[in-house]
Design an enzyme around this catalytic site. Structure first.
Site, PDB file in Angstrom:
ATOM      1  CD  GLU A 147      -2.405   2.564  -3.442  1.00 53.87           C
ATOM      2  OE1 GLU A 147      -3.380   3.307  -3.553  1.00 53.87           O
ATOM      3  OE2 GLU A 147      -1.630   2.629  -2.467  1.00 53.87           O
ATOM      4  CG  ASP A 165      -1.742   1.228   1.366  1.00 52.94           C
ATOM      5  OD1 ASP A 165      -2.587   1.458   0.483  1.00 52.94           O
ATOM      6  OD2 ASP A 165      -1.558   1.982   2.351  1.00 52.94           O
TER       7      ASP A 165
END
Length: 645
Positions: free
Chosen positions: A375, A336
């Site tokens: 990401e 993330d």
């Protein structure tokens, strides 16, 4: 599902049922508090948990955390500023057992009689003499985010279907982003769990999904969350079930030919319920040894950015990544917000880059077949470059933002086909597989935004325009270069915005069965199930036809080229029905219609513009050597052509 959830919670919230023998001296579990005796020790002489003698020297066994061995458990924890560290748990009747200092800043001990399932906590005397109860930052299981740590024996689970599964090549993967708490649940109870998710895996298999990407499922504060607030990164979320329940989910996914990728959060921790915070009594004015304590501590989610400059912290995060792959047999990871790792407050952070390289090097060494996804959304090609962080692929904002802009534009005139063409052809470092493409994700359907049907249809999220836009977005996702991804429920027109307490409405699968079929058909084309659209798995794309007046884009996709490989995708972003539409083709011959999204079988209110096979002739157009005429192209529709082998 309610019964399963209640059973799990009743079993796992039993941490307060055991009281220490000397209750007047100390409390433990979620109500633990520091207690200092005049002599400076927390407890009287530790009790021996069994007839065996507790060693008085540090453990010679490898590993960090609580690691069972035959007859006991090794406990090892990093506490560089602590004066003393003890462990107390079920195995000692909650009396403290003294760990021994190692030169590395670790404290360790082999504790006979401690076994899998035993609850425990560390009792730490900090740098300045104060004592505190602490959960294990490396706990592999917890009763809850403020409860006790639990010893886990990862070797005890018997995998049943793991040998049957092989991760698909990146160019054949179709990803499905799943939030376990809302994927399959009933409103009003606890969140969904691993068993309830297993119950819907057959739906994903029938849809054609071969990779599930789990939103973060490490232990977080409370029972409802997106998961991006990890408190115990090594422990699966207790509200979802036990570690074995998660393994069973992976096992059942593998049985159905579906890989599992875990979303992990290394850009910050918590920020609440963190055992790491002030673990050993030295905070350095912030959170202590695990965290940056200068300006780099600040993140959008709290001042809890891990200190990537300390090799112990990098090892902690790298070990977490490897744990999911080794112990849970995950097939990959999604990291993330890597931009908040490689940068701090907008400034480049070389130590963060080092962490990303460390993780990818470790994975590639041991598990080269497993996929590691970034990401980042910062358009940083170095993330997926071999000389950079060397991720396998990354979520691509160059696709989702222009495509969603075209799909949600208030009028046809506002749709920019040149921007759409650029989104289709974009690659990182010249590689199609270095990007993950999508029109919906947890971020794109929340934070002030809604799912595509709601963005387009407003109050009529099940209407004509909502359906048309949903299929257009899915068609571009499945036919453009890149690894395609759907967000849960997208395939049956889930509307509104994503919330961690609002489960998917599975009745919509029946209500919008045609949309579910439209997605299924697209995924089969993407995966070349009928051996006539191999080009959709290839690296090559040529957006050869851009008609901004009529709002049409056409592109050629191919791998090696030729019949059964070359594929032509024609997308009408406009509301006009177009007849006898001329466009370029790679060769002559019969180009068969493999997909027509205007088909009434997908929705009763579609126009059912019947597109016939196209006869290609050697009469060049759009820079291609041949051309042909498509007799009908419905409004807001996609037609896909290819030739038989």
């Amino acid at each position: 599902m309610k019964d399963f959830f209640d059973d799990v919670r009743q079993t796992r919230n039993a941490e307060a049922k055991r009281a220490p023998t000397q209750a007047s001296q100390v409390e433990h579990g979620p109500v633990a508090r520091a207690f200092s005796r005049k002599d400076g020790s927390l407890l009287a002489t530790p009790l021996v948990p069994s007839a065996a003698t507790v060693p008085t020297q540090a453990s010679s066994r490898p590993g960090m955390g609580a690691i069972p061995y035959d007859g006991g458990t090794t406990f090892r924890v990093w506490a560089p500023n602590a004066q003393r560290v003890q462990v107390a748990g079920d195995f000692s009747n909650w009396q403290s057992v003294e760990l021994q200092r190692e030169p590395s800043g670790n404290f360790s001990l082999d504790v006979p009689g401690a076994k899998a399932g035993d609850q425990y906590q560390y009792v730490v005397q900090g740098k300045y003499g104060d004592w505190r109860w602490k959960g294990d930052p490396r706990a592999n299981d917890v009763t809850n985010s403020t409860g006790n740590s639990v010893v886990v024996d990862h070797k005890s689970y018997e995998w049943k279907h793991d040998w049957e599964f092989k991760m698909p090549p990146w160019n054949e993967a179709v990803i499905y982003e799943m939030h376990v708490g809302t994927f399959n649940d009933e409103p009003g109870w606890g969140p969904g769990n691993w068993q309830s998710a297993i119950d819907k895996l057959d739906h994903l298999k029938e849809l054609g999904i071969n990779v599930v990407e789990l939103m973060p499922s490490a232990e977080f504060a409370a029972d409802f969350s997106w998961g991006y607030n990890p408190a115990f990164p090594n422990a699966p979320e207790s509200a979802y079930g036990t570690p074995d329940d998660l393994k069973r989910f992976v096992d059942e996914a593998h049985k159905r030919g579906i890989g599992v990728v875990m979303d992990v959060v290394y850009n910050h921790l918590g920020p609440s319920d963190l055992p790491h915070w002030d673990f050993d009594g030295e905070t350095y004015g912030k959170g202590g040894s695990y965290f940056y304590t200068d300006w780099r501590a600040k993140t959008p989610w709290g001042d809890t950015r891990p200190d990537y400059g300390r090799h112990e912290v990098r090892d902690y995060l790298r070990d977490n990544a490897m744990m999911w792959l080794r112990d849970y047999h995950m097939d990959g990871l999604r990291l993330d917000a890597t931009k908040e790792i490689r940068q701090a407050s907008g400034a480049n952070n070389p130590e963060g880059w080092q962490l990303l390289r460390d993780i990818n090097e470790a994975v590639n060494r041991e598990f080269p077949q497993k996929i590691i996804i970034a990401e980042d959304l910062g358009n940083e090609a170095g993330l997926t470059h071999p000389d950079g962080a060397n991720f396998d692929t990354q979520w691509d904002s160059n696709f989702v933002h222009p495509i969603r802009a075209a799909l949600t534009a208030p009028s046809d005139a506002a749709r920019d086909m040149n921007a759409v063409a650029d989104a289709i052809r974009f690659k990182y470092n010249g590689s199609a597989n270095q990007r993950v493409i999508y029109t919906e994700s947890h971020d794109e359907v929340a934070n002030g935004k809604q799912r595509l049907p709601s963005e387009v249809g407003g109050w009529d999220a099940g209407g004509y325009h909502a359906k048309k836009s949903s299929i257009l977005g899915a068609a571009l996702t499945m036919t453009s270069p890149g690894i395609p991804m759907l967000f849960q429920g997208q395939e049956f027109l889930e509307d509104g915005h994503f919330q961690d307490g609002d489960p998917l409405d599975w009745k919509k699968k029946e209500t919008y069965a045609g949309i579910n079929q439209a997605y299924t058909d697209l995924i089969k084309l993407r995966r070349n199930w009928n051996d006539n659209t191999a080009g959709l798995r290839g690296e090559n794309v040529n957006v050869h036809h851009v008609n901004n007046h009529d709002k049409v884009v056409a592109f050629h996709r191919w791998d090696k080229g030729g019949a059964g490989d070359d594929t032509i995708v024609i997308v009408n972003f406009g509301g006009k029905h177009l007849s006898n539409y001329e466009l370029g083709l790679p060769s002559d011959g019969t180009w068969k219609v493999r997909y027509n999204s205007d088909w009434k079988g997908y929705s009763d209110n579609f126009g059912d513009a019947q597109s016939f096979d196209v006869g290609g002739r050697w009469n060049g157009k759009d820079g291609l050597p041949a051309s042909g005429s498509l007799n009908n192209l419905g409004p807001y529709s996609v037609v896909i052509l290819s030739k038989d082998k």
